[in-house]
Design a protein around this motif. Structure first.
Motif: not given
Length: 149
Positions: A129-133, A141-149
């Motif tokens: 997952i890229k967030d800025g730099g 299996n650790e991800i329950f919910y993901l949202e991009a804004d």
């Protein structure tokens, strides 16, 4: 995905790294191979690698001791031993290795081990997952919910 490679033999370290990157290119996998010449150096770095490739002989701790300590902080890590010491193979079962490969490195054996790693670990595969730099690596299996804004 990050892979740790630990071997005191620098030429073997470079050769193994080259084969891993060749595998990644063939399969379109984005990864980073980080080199360590000693077990202590690997353990000081607190990165939770998904895959560690260890030789039995390193500059300080042997591969078995390194794997024992590594298992305490990162129990889900797959460990592939790459060693010229056949007699170490039975002892390595104490730390539940993913594979044990013999030196000199046989590219087809490492490719097969990597195939199995990605096949059997696919339910817990890394997601980048890229967030800025910054880039973060999470297990699927650790991800329950993901949202991009």
């Amino acid at each position: 995905m990050r892979i740790a490679l630990c071997d005191s033999d620098i030429s073997a370290l470079k050769a193994t790294k080259k084969v891993i990157y060749e595998y990644a290119n063939i399969h379109g996998i984005e990864l980073l191979v980080e080199e360590y010449s000693s077990g202590a150096e690997l353990l000081i770095n607190k990165i939770k690698y998904r895959l560690v490739i260890l030789d039995y002989t390193t500059n300080d701790l042997n591969g078995l001791e390194t794997a024992r300590i590594l298992r305490k902080s990162n129990p889900d890590c797959a460990i592939i031993f790459l060693s010229s010491f056949k007699e170490f193979m039975i002892e390595s079962f104490k730390v539940n290795p993913f594979r044990f490969l013999l030196k000199p490195l046989d590219k087809s054996n490492l490719f097969s081990a990597l195939d199995d790693f990605f096949k059997y670990r696919s339910d817990n595969r890394p997601i980048l997952i890229k967030d800025g730099g910054d880039t973060f690596c999470l297990n699927a299996n650790e991800i329950f919910y993901l949202e991009a804004d």
